[in-house]
Design a protein around this motif. Structure first.
Motif, PDB file in Angstrom:
ATOM      1  N   ARG A  34      38.369 -27.904 -27.176  1.00 27.11           N
ATOM      2  CA  ARG A  34      39.486 -28.568 -27.859  1.00 27.11           C
ATOM      3  C   ARG A  34      40.701 -27.656 -27.976  1.00 27.11           C
ATOM      4  NH1 ARG A  34      37.006 -29.361 -32.505  1.00 27.11           N
ATOM      5  NH2 ARG A  34      37.825 -27.504 -33.541  1.00 27.11           N
ATOM      6  N   ALA A  35      40.463 -26.390 -28.302  1.00 25.94           N
ATOM      7  CA  ALA A  35      41.564 -25.528 -28.726  1.00 25.94           C
ATOM      8  C   ALA A  35      42.138 -24.647 -27.636  1.00 25.94           C
ATOM      9  CB  ALA A  35      41.097 -24.644 -29.888  1.00 25.94           C
ATOM     10  N   ARG A  36      41.342 -24.313 -26.627  1.00 26.18           N
ATOM     11  CA  ARG A  36      41.828 -23.371 -25.624  1.00 26.18           C
ATOM     12  C   ARG A  36      42.939 -23.974 -24.768  1.00 26.18           C
ATOM     13  NH1 ARG A  36      39.797 -18.512 -23.987  1.00 26.18           N
ATOM     14  NH2 ARG A  36      38.518 -17.598 -25.610  1.00 26.18           N
ATOM     15  N   PRO A  37      43.928 -23.154 -24.376  1.00 22.05           N
ATOM     16  CA  PRO A  37      44.988 -23.664 -23.511  1.00 22.05           C
ATOM     17  C   PRO A  37      44.461 -24.008 -22.123  1.00 22.05           C
ATOM     18  CG  PRO A  37      45.183 -21.302 -23.719  1.00 22.05           C
ATOM     19  CD  PRO A  37      44.106 -21.734 -24.669  1.00 22.05           C
ATOM     20  N   ARG A  38      45.116 -24.923 -21.468  1.00 21.21           N
ATOM     21  CA  ARG A  38      44.804 -25.257 -20.090  1.00 21.21           C
ATOM     22  C   ARG A  38      45.581 -24.314 -19.167  1.00 21.21           C
ATOM     23  NH1 ARG A  38      41.685 -27.468 -23.747  1.00 21.21           N
ATOM     24  NH2 ARG A  38      40.687 -29.400 -23.058  1.00 21.21           N
ATOM     25  N   TYR A  39      45.707 -24.676 -17.922  1.00 18.31           N
ATOM     26  CA  TYR A  39      46.406 -23.847 -16.942  1.00 18.31           C
ATOM     27  C   TYR A  39      47.597 -24.622 -16.393  1.00 18.31           C
ATOM     28  CZ  TYR A  39      42.139 -21.229 -17.443  1.00 18.31           C
ATOM     29  OH  TYR A  39      41.102 -20.530 -17.998  1.00 18.31           O
ATOM     30  N   MET A  86      27.773 -24.154 -23.134  1.00 22.73           N
ATOM     31  CA  MET A  86      29.050 -24.474 -22.500  1.00 22.73           C
ATOM     32  C   MET A  86      28.843 -25.485 -21.377  1.00 22.73           C
ATOM     33  SD  MET A  86      31.385 -22.525 -24.071  1.00 22.73           S
ATOM     34  CE  MET A  86      32.686 -21.680 -23.180  1.00 22.73           C
ATOM     35  N   ALA A  87      27.781 -25.280 -20.594  1.00 20.09           N
ATOM     36  CA  ALA A  87      27.500 -26.191 -19.484  1.00 20.09           C
ATOM     37  C   ALA A  87      27.228 -27.601 -19.983  1.00 20.09           C
ATOM     38  CB  ALA A  87      26.316 -25.677 -18.673  1.00 20.09           C
ATOM     39  N   ASP A  88      26.531 -27.718 -21.098  1.00 22.08           N
ATOM     40  CA  ASP A  88      26.228 -29.039 -21.645  1.00 22.08           C
ATOM     41  C   ASP A  88      27.518 -29.751 -22.048  1.00 22.08           C
ATOM     42  OD1 ASP A  88      24.263 -31.041 -22.777  1.00 22.08           O
ATOM     43  OD2 ASP A  88      25.344 -30.509 -24.599  1.00 22.08           O
ATOM     44  N   ARG A  89      28.437 -29.015 -22.667  1.00 18.49           N
ATOM     45  CA  ARG A  89      29.712 -29.621 -23.041  1.00 18.49           C
ATOM     46  C   ARG A  89      30.487 -30.057 -21.805  1.00 18.49           C
ATOM     47  NH1 ARG A  89      31.759 -32.589 -26.952  1.00 18.49           N
ATOM     48  NH2 ARG A  89      34.038 -32.455 -27.016  1.00 18.49           N
ATOM     49  N   ALA A  90      30.484 -29.216 -20.758  1.00 16.89           N
ATOM     50  CA  ALA A  90      31.188 -29.569 -19.527  1.00 16.89           C
ATOM     51  C   ALA A  90      30.619 -30.849 -18.917  1.00 16.89           C
ATOM     52  CB  ALA A  90      31.095 -28.417 -18.531  1.00 16.89           C
ATOM     53  N   ASP A 224      42.932 -23.007 -35.103  1.00 19.51           N
ATOM     54  CA  ASP A 224      41.785 -23.621 -34.442  1.00 19.51           C
ATOM     55  C   ASP A 224      41.379 -22.814 -33.217  1.00 19.51           C
ATOM     56  OD1 ASP A 224      39.828 -25.642 -34.253  1.00 19.51           O
ATOM     57  OD2 ASP A 224      41.052 -26.824 -32.878  1.00 19.51           O
ATOM     58  N   GLN A 225      42.343 -22.248 -32.512  1.00 21.96           N
ATOM     59  CA  GLN A 225      42.048 -21.484 -31.299  1.00 21.96           C
ATOM     60  C   GLN A 225      41.531 -20.079 -31.591  1.00 21.96           C
ATOM     61  OE1 GLN A 225      44.366 -19.617 -27.453  1.00 21.96           O
ATOM     62  NE2 GLN A 225      45.086 -21.591 -28.201  1.00 21.96           N
ATOM     63  N   MET A 226      42.043 -19.456 -32.637  1.00 19.80           N
ATOM     64  CA  MET A 226      41.722 -18.046 -32.868  1.00 19.80           C
ATOM     65  C   MET A 226      40.228 -17.727 -32.904  1.00 19.80           C
ATOM     66  SD  MET A 226      44.575 -16.448 -35.452  1.00 19.80           S
ATOM     67  CE  MET A 226      43.635 -14.919 -35.511  1.00 19.80           C
ATOM     68  N   PRO A 227      39.377 -18.544 -33.555  1.00 18.24           N
ATOM     69  CA  PRO A 227      37.946 -18.191 -33.574  1.00 18.24           C
ATOM     70  C   PRO A 227      37.274 -18.224 -32.209  1.00 18.24           C
ATOM     71  CG  PRO A 227      38.469 -19.721 -35.347  1.00 18.24           C
ATOM     72  CD  PRO A 227      39.662 -19.685 -34.449  1.00 18.24           C
ATOM     73  N   THR A 228      37.947 -18.795 -31.187  1.00 17.41           N
ATOM     74  CA  THR A 228      37.366 -18.840 -29.846  1.00 17.41           C
ATOM     75  C   THR A 228      37.745 -17.636 -29.004  1.00 17.41           C
ATOM     76  OG1 THR A 228      39.184 -19.965 -28.646  1.00 17.41           O
ATOM     77  CG2 THR A 228      37.677 -21.350 -29.951  1.00 17.41           C
ATOM     78  N   LEU A 229      38.597 -16.759 -29.528  1.00 14.91           N
ATOM     79  CA  LEU A 229      39.068 -15.613 -28.760  1.00 14.91           C
ATOM     80  C   LEU A 229      38.119 -14.427 -28.920  1.00 14.91           C
ATOM     81  CD1 LEU A 229      42.886 -15.853 -29.584  1.00 14.91           C
ATOM     82  CD2 LEU A 229      41.649 -16.818 -27.636  1.00 14.91           C
ATOM     83  N   GLY A 230      38.091 -13.594 -27.878  1.00 16.13           N
ATOM     84  CA  GLY A 230      37.081 -12.549 -27.787  1.00 16.13           C
ATOM     85  C   GLY A 230      37.020 -11.589 -28.953  1.00 16.13           C
ATOM     86  N   ASP A 295      44.436 -22.616 -22.731  1.00 20.82           N
ATOM     87  CA  ASP A 295      43.247 -21.789 -22.542  1.00 20.82           C
ATOM     88  C   ASP A 295      43.699 -20.378 -22.273  1.00 20.82           C
ATOM     89  OD1 ASP A 295      40.181 -22.465 -21.275  1.00 20.82           O
ATOM     90  OD2 ASP A 295      41.013 -20.540 -20.840  1.00 20.82           O
ATOM     91  N   GLY A 296      43.395 -19.413 -22.967  1.00 20.65           N
ATOM     92  CA  GLY A 296      43.854 -18.095 -22.610  1.00 20.65           C
ATOM     93  C   GLY A 296      43.248 -16.994 -23.416  1.00 20.65           C
TER      94      GLY A 296
END
Length: 299
Positions: A34-39, A86-90, A224-230, A295-296
């Motif tokens: 949901r939160a990651r940027p696309r390309y 991740m694969a299941d979500r995809a 929302d995006q920050m918790p997904t970052l490394g 996504d980034g």
């Protein structure tokens, strides 16, 4: 604001030797997608134009963000992803995925016109990955890993750096560099990808394709995006909450939103036996504008 995979690691070790870090990204696959940027669409279109056909292999496909963009551009995309969550979500979102690390994945004789990797190639051994790509590409096929690099507005970067310094004083990364974001932090990763391609052999000389774009974030969208970052995927809940509270206040102080500058860079090479990738005056480290969706980061 992800941490550069080159920071805080023993000398001579690359991020592919620390895959346990990547394993944290599937903790909340729904949020990640949901939160990651696309390309940028310009990147997708250029890769598609450079391919000899429509079959795309998306390495480290995650939740299928890039794969869906390539499908929308008329390609047939298969994902390879080591994290079953991740694969299941995809799969739920329409991407065909096989669960494996790329180096050990069995292509079963299948061939592809492009091997791409959005925000994932640094988790793969650069030489073994390029050699595997050479085995699954058709002659003239394109290898194109790519990354989104971001830069926060300077005043917000300084505020975020201070928040992280207070909340995470013992974190093994440079708080300011992490918060600021910089294309410079990615240069070593681009160089390793290109060196791996050269060492594997069988490809044209690697090129860099660059795409500059912007995306506007509200306070809630960025938090929302920050918790997904490394830098944050494995924080204890109380520390993550402290960071998010401080960053939220910093975004509120500048009006509740901001515009992020992104640079997306692809390291590209063509498998011997076919036409060049793109050609013409745009080949190499040119610059194009694209309209990205979101996504980034080092993930």
């Amino acid at each position: 604001m992800p941490t550069s995979p080159e920071r805080g690691r023993p000398s001579g070790q690359g991020p592919h030797q620390h895959r346990h870090v990547a394993e944290a990204f599937g903790t909340d696959a729904e949020r990640y997608d949901r939160a990651r940027p696309r390309y940028p669409q310009a990147l997708v279109e250029r890769i598609v134009a450079a391919c000899p056909g429509p079959r795309v292999l998306d390495v480290g496909c995650g939740t299928g963000i890039a794969a869906r963009q390539f499908r929308a551009a008329g390609c047939r995309a298969l994902g390879v992803e080591p994290d079953p969550r991740m694969a299941d979500r995809a799969r739920r979102l329409g991407t065909e995925v096989e669960v494996a690390t790329f180096e050990v994945w069995d292509p079963a004789g299948r061939k592809f016109d492009a091997v791409v990797a959005g925000q994932a190639w640094h988790w793969i051994d650069p030489v073994a990955g390029a050699a595997k790509a050479a085995r699954v590409l058709r002659p003239g096929g394109l290898l194109a890993p790519f990354w989104n690099a971001f830069r926060l507005p300077p005043d917000l970067a300084e505020a975020v750096s201070e928040v992280c310094r207070r909340a995470l004083p013992d974190a093994p990364f440079d708080h300011h560099a992490m918060a600021q974001g910089s294309l410079d932090a990615y240069e070593a990763v681009f160089a390793k990808a290109a060196d791996g391609i050269r060492e594997a052999g069988g490809f044209s000389e690697p090129e860099q394709w660059r795409f500059d774009w912007e995306w506007s974030y509200t306070r809630d969208a960025w938090l929302d995006q920050m918790p997904t970052l490394g830098a944050f995927t494995r924080l204890p809940p109380d520390k993550l909450a402290e960071v998010l509270e401080g960053v939220g206040a910093a975004v509120d102080a500048r009006g509740g939103g901001f515009t992020m500058r992104y640079v997306t860079v692809a390291v590209t090479a063509v498998l011997d036996g076919g036409a060049g990738a793109g050609g013409g005056p745009e080949s190499g480290p040119g610059s194009e504008s694209g309209t990205g969706a979101r996504d980034g980061g080092w993930d």
